[in-house]
Design an enzyme around this catalytic site. Structure first.
Site, mmCIF file in Angstrom:
data_model
loop_
_atom_site.group_PDB
_atom_site.id
_atom_site.type_symbol
_atom_site.label_atom_id
_atom_site.label_comp_id
_atom_site.label_asym_id
_atom_site.label_seq_id
_atom_site.Cartn_x
_atom_site.Cartn_y
_atom_site.Cartn_z
ATOM 1 N N LYS A 146 -1.952 9.905 1.900
ATOM 2 C CA LYS A 146 -3.351 9.445 1.906
ATOM 3 C C LYS A 146 -4.274 10.510 2.497
ATOM 4 C CE LYS A 146 -6.747 6.062 3.013
ATOM 5 N NZ LYS A 146 -7.177 4.730 3.317
ATOM 6 N N GLU A 202 0.838 -1.210 0.000
ATOM 7 C CA GLU A 202 0.000 0.000 0.000
ATOM 8 C C GLU A 202 0.874 1.262 0.000
ATOM 9 O OE1 GLU A 202 -3.083 0.135 -0.625
ATOM 10 O OE2 GLU A 202 -3.964 -1.779 -0.021
HETATM 11 N N1 GLY Z 1 -8.039 2.240 0.828
HETATM 12 C C1 GLY Z 1 -8.562 3.184 -0.078
HETATM 13 C C2 GLY Z 1 -9.248 4.329 0.576
HETATM 14 O O1 GLY Z 1 -9.251 4.473 1.780
HETATM 15 O O2 GLY Z 1 -9.816 5.120 -0.126
#
Ligand code: GLY
Length: 353
Positions: free
Chosen positions: A209, A167
């Site tokens: 993220k 990831e």
């Molecule tokens: N694992 C992808 C997301 O959280 O969008």
């Protein structure tokens, strides 16, 4: 662990008079959750443990229902706070329980796997698998707090550690060429779990993220980028009945989906080779379970959450560190013959059975 003492004081200051539901799995239970529970008890905090067997097979509606019923049986109500302590399966189940229990109670995440630290605990997605596919039922519900302590990684099996690495590679491949370069340069340091390098890698991955989630929390467009490799991966995991680890499936998925890009003339071969090399450098095993073929994978892909009108869509890389933006859409339909070709390439040329 000092870290637990900090957690106790956090719960005391923020959730006085709440009951704490620690949701975990049977492996984490004795390693970390029971010691944490005992600390809460000695601090006179009302708490109970709720545990289920480890493994993706248990990320289902039945497990959620079982935990909810046990919580009601132990008189948990709206004045509950859920503490998720475990890897991605635990954070997904516990997040979903917290989001719906008495129509929502506060949630605190303590991820104990690398994958949960850099991905599953970040961004609020939760959910369960169904026989039709992975993560098909769930909500987006943000935790009040996520506490990451890389010390938990000491007890993590290598295969699980690698699930997280994949990831992290994905975050670099789609969104940050420098981070991808960092992951390329630090293969040895990361694999031998050099504390400083691993901490930096986690921090950067979380930063990448979080930035996407802040922009598109409800996954209307840009958050689809985080799904690079996942259209293929989720189908493989479902069809293999979860014998295939998430990281292994995503590693294949990134290669298959970027191979499609290369066949379409949209992704340079040199960048494709870098992707292939990094997967090999981290020794991510590539195998293709018996009984699965391109046809079955394509049939399963229609359940992917990015699919529209039962037609799957894919995130396509432009270069390492950047994906295509199709006028505000970040995933695209691909001709079936290209999809078949790419899957067959993975099965015949790259995988050992
Ligand atoms: N694992 C992808 C997301 O959280 O969008």
């Amino acid at each position: 662990m000092n870290f637990f003492a900090e957690m106790v004081s956090y719960l005391q200051s923020n959730y006085q008079n709440y009951k704490v539901a620690i949701i975990t799995n049977d492996t984490i239970l004795s390693l970390y959750a029971e010691p944490f529970y005992r600390l809460l008890k000695s601090a006179k905090i009302a708490a109970e443990l709720f545990s289920f067997p480890p493994g993706e097979q248990y990320k289902n509606r039945h497990t959620k229902e079982m935990i909810e019923d046990q919580m009601f049986f132990k008189a948990f109500g709206k004045d509950s706070v859920v503490v998720a302590m475990g890897g991605g399966v635990v954070t997904d189940i516990a997040g979903y329980v917290a989001a719906t229990f008495c129509r929502g109670v506060p949630l605190v995440m303590i991820p104990t796997s690398l994958l949960a630290m850099v991905d599953a605990s970040i961004g609020g997605k939760n959910g369960v698998d169904t026989p039709s596919g992975k993560n098909l039922i769930g909500t987006i519900y943000q935790p009040q707090k996520i506490i990451i302590d890389p010390k938990f990684l000491k007890s993590l099996p290598v295969a699980e550690f690698k699930n997280g690495i994949v990831e992290m590679i994905k975050h670099g491949a789609v969104l940050d060429a420098d981070y991808f370069g960092f992951m390329e340069k630090n293969v040895e340091n990361i694999l031998r779990q050099d504390q400083k390098v691993v901490e930096q890698a986690i921090q950067e991955s979380v930063r990448i993220k979080t930035a996407v989630v802040k922009e598109d929390e409800r996954e209307k467009a840009k958050r689809h980028l985080l799904n690079f490799g996942h259209t293929y991966a989720h189908a493989m995991e479902t069809l293999s009945n979860y014998s295939m680890g998430h990281g292994e499936a995503v590693a294949q998925g990134m290669l298959v989906e970027s191979y499609m890009g290369m066949l379409l003339g949209k992704f340079p071969q040199s960048d494709f080779e870098r992707l292939k090399k990094i997967v090999a450098d981290y020794a991510i095993p590539l195998y293709f379970p018996n009984g699965i073929d391109a046809k079955k994978i394509q049939a399963c892909m229609v359940y992917d959450k990015k699919a529209l009108k039962n037609t799957p869509r894919f995130v396509l890389l432009k270069t390492i560190g950047e994906a295509y933006d199709f006028q505000g859409r970040y995933c695209e339909y691909i001709d079936e013959s290209i999809i078949t070709k790419a899957i067959q390439w993975m099965q015949d040329d790259l995988c050992c059975n």
